[in-house]
Design an enzyme around this catalytic site. Structure first.
Site, PDB file in Angstrom:
ATOM      1  N   ASP A   1      37.896  48.128  37.309  1.00 11.27           N
ATOM      2  CA  ASP A   1      38.154  47.147  36.244  1.00 11.27           C
ATOM      3  C   ASP A   1      38.241  47.823  34.874  1.00 11.27           C
ATOM      4  OD1 ASP A   1      37.950  44.787  37.906  1.00 11.27           O
ATOM      5  OD2 ASP A   1      35.782  45.050  37.921  1.00 11.27           O
TER       6      ASP A   1
ATOM      7  N   GLU B   1      40.426  49.060  44.399  1.00 12.82           N
ATOM      8  CA  GLU B   1      39.626  47.871  44.697  1.00 12.82           C
ATOM      9  C   GLU B   1      39.840  47.408  46.130  1.00 12.82           C
ATOM     10  OE1 GLU B   1      40.138  44.432  42.148  1.00 12.82           O
ATOM     11  OE2 GLU B   1      38.492  43.411  43.165  1.00 12.82           O
TER      12      GLU B   1
ATOM     13  N   ILE C   1      45.587  44.238  40.909  1.00  8.19           N
ATOM     14  CA  ILE C   1      45.674  43.059  40.037  1.00  8.19           C
ATOM     15  C   ILE C   1      44.286  42.845  39.456  1.00  8.19           C
ATOM     16  CG2 ILE C   1      46.226  40.625  39.766  1.00  8.19           C
ATOM     17  CD1 ILE C   1      47.939  40.714  42.229  1.00  8.19           C
ATOM     18  N   ASP C   2      44.141  43.099  38.176  1.00  8.08           N
ATOM     19  CA  ASP C   2      42.878  42.745  37.522  1.00  8.08           C
ATOM     20  C   ASP C   2      43.111  41.381  36.876  1.00  8.08           C
ATOM     21  OD1 ASP C   2      40.191  43.212  36.712  1.00  8.08           O
ATOM     22  OD2 ASP C   2      40.964  43.419  34.677  1.00  8.08           O
TER      23      ASP C   2
ATOM     24  N   ASP D   1      43.094  49.212  40.013  1.00  5.08           N
ATOM     25  CA  ASP D   1      42.940  47.794  40.322  1.00  5.08           C
ATOM     26  C   ASP D   1      44.352  47.215  40.363  1.00  5.08           C
ATOM     27  OD1 ASP D   1      42.467  45.113  40.533  1.00  5.08           O
ATOM     28  OD2 ASP D   1      40.785  45.111  39.133  1.00  5.08           O
TER      29      ASP D   1
ATOM     30  N   THR E   1      42.743  38.563  39.338  1.00  2.00           N
ATOM     31  CA  THR E   1      43.328  37.916  40.522  1.00  2.00           C
ATOM     32  C   THR E   1      43.182  36.391  40.453  1.00  2.00           C
ATOM     33  OG1 THR E   1      42.899  39.878  41.845  1.00  2.00           O
ATOM     34  CG2 THR E   1      43.230  37.843  43.059  1.00  2.00           C
TER      35      THR E   1
HETATM   36  C1  IPD Z   1      37.703  40.639  37.780  1.00  2.00           C
HETATM   37  C2  IPD Z   1      38.176  40.410  36.389  1.00  2.00           C
HETATM   38  C3  IPD Z   1      37.246  39.449  35.674  1.00  2.00           C
HETATM   39  C4  IPD Z   1      35.837  39.948  35.672  1.00  2.00           C
HETATM   40  C5  IPD Z   1      35.373  40.273  37.068  1.00  2.00           C
HETATM   41  C6  IPD Z   1      36.334  41.214  37.747  1.00  2.00           C
HETATM   42  P1  IPD Z   1      39.516  41.112  39.659  1.00  2.00           P
HETATM   43  O1  IPD Z   1      38.515  41.546  38.456  1.00  2.00           O
HETATM   44  O2  IPD Z   1      38.253  41.624  35.676  1.00  2.00           O
HETATM   45  O3  IPD Z   1      37.604  39.295  34.332  1.00  2.00           O
HETATM   46  O4  IPD Z   1      35.012  38.955  35.145  1.00  2.00           O
HETATM   47  O5  IPD Z   1      34.108  40.865  36.954  1.00  2.00           O
HETATM   48  O6  IPD Z   1      35.908  41.426  39.062  1.00  2.00           O
HETATM   49  O7  IPD Z   1      38.655  40.643  40.788  1.00  2.00           O
HETATM   50  O8  IPD Z   1      40.387  40.044  39.132  1.00  2.00           O
HETATM   51  O9  IPD Z   1      40.222  42.372  39.953  1.00  2.00           O
HETATM   52 CA    CA Z   2      41.562  43.142  41.385  1.00  2.00          CA
END
Ligand code: IPD
Ligand code: CA
Length: 267
Positions: free
Chosen positions: A198, A49, A71-72, A69, A74
């Site tokens: 993700d 990412e 940190i999923d 990813d 964030t």
């Molecule tokens: C997000 C998370 C969130 C989802 C977003 C993603 P990130 O990833 O997974 O739940 O709704 O579409 O972008 O930005 O925290 O890596």
């Molecule tokens: Ca992320």
């Protein structure tokens, strides 16, 4: 690194939109993961990412590719809401082969290998087998895109499913949402606008736990024809920026018939 960093002050930056957040920890974790993985497997490719945000090309080929990813969730991390994870997927021939999702704040490690089952902290997990919306706990998300037209569809989709369902949660991590369905903590999850990093790991965890992972049938297509119980993951295109994960084919069909897909430009 994430556990130590969560209670410190964050340097927060934004990416595609004002609510698409990134911190120095996202960048440091991604750097660490790729330095270790590509050190071990120099011939492999990578998609991350934060590398993509930094200008790297996001292209999935048949070469074994680590999709990360760092940190999923964030936004959760920034707000200290304990629902964030590191998500590491390995795709071979564009198909998920290994999935690892770790929530360091709750010390929960979800793992899966293709054909090898899915596990939470080493113990096998499986989906709930819920096969009707009227018995289902759902998850969906707004994501970080606030485009009016898409927000309207996202609200309308949530509106379309909530009357019959037991409930609908938005808990902020696509990877953990897929793992929650895999562990039988919820029954279905759908989102439009997600990226391959993700879902690469969580999709395999869910599939190996016995669940369904799919794209949505294009607008107007008959949802009942779309989902096959077998080889569902084989047909899932993680670059299409959408996901419908469910405990059963029946539940996936029922939801797909009610919601309208958003066709984002693929990764
Ligand atoms: C997000 C998370 C969130 C989802 C977003 C993603 P990130 O990833 O997974 O739940 O709704 O579409 O972008 O930005 O925290 O890596
Ligand atoms: Ca992320």
């Amino acid at each position: 690194m994430i556990r130590e960093a969560v209670n410190k002050e964050h340097n927060i930056d934004t990416k595609v939109s004002a609510v698409d957040l990134v911190t120095e920890t996202d960048q440091a974790v991604e750097k660490l993961i790729f330095s270790r993985l590509l050190g071990l497997y120099p011939a492999h490719a990578s998609i991350g990412e934060e590398s993509t945000a930094g200008g790297a090309r996001c292209v999935l080929t048949d070469t074994p590719t680590w999709i990360v990813d760092p940190i999923d969730g964030t936004t959760n991390f920034v707000h200290r809401y304990p629902n964030s994870c590191v998500s590491i997927g390995l795709a071979i021939g564009k198909q998920p082969a290994v999935g690892v999702v770790y929530n360091p704040l709750l010390d929960e490690l979800f793992t899966a290998t293709r054909g090898g089952g899915a596990f939470l902290n080493g113990a096998p997990i499986s989906v709930s087998r819920c096969d009707a919306l009227r018995n289902a706990l759902l998850i969906s998300e707004f994501g970080s895109d606030r485009k009016e037209e898409y927000m309207n569809i996202k609200f309308a989709n949530m509106r379309a499913v909530i009357n019959d369902a037991h409930g609908l949660r938005c808990v902020g991590s696509a990877a953990l949402n897929l793992c929650a369905i895999a562990a039988g903590r919820a029954d279905a999850y759908f989102e439009f606008g997600i990226h391959c990093w993700d879902v690469a790991a969580g999709a395999l965890v869910l599939s190996e736990a016995g669940g369904v992972v799919s794209n949505l049938p294009p607008n107007g297509d008959d949802a009942s024809q779309h989902f096959a119980a077998e080889n569902c993951l084989d047909r899932y295109d993680m670059m299409r920026r959408q996901v419908l994960g469910a405990s059963t084919v029946q539940l996936a069909r029922e939801i797909a018939a009610l919601i309208k897909p958003i066709e984002y430009t693929p990764d």
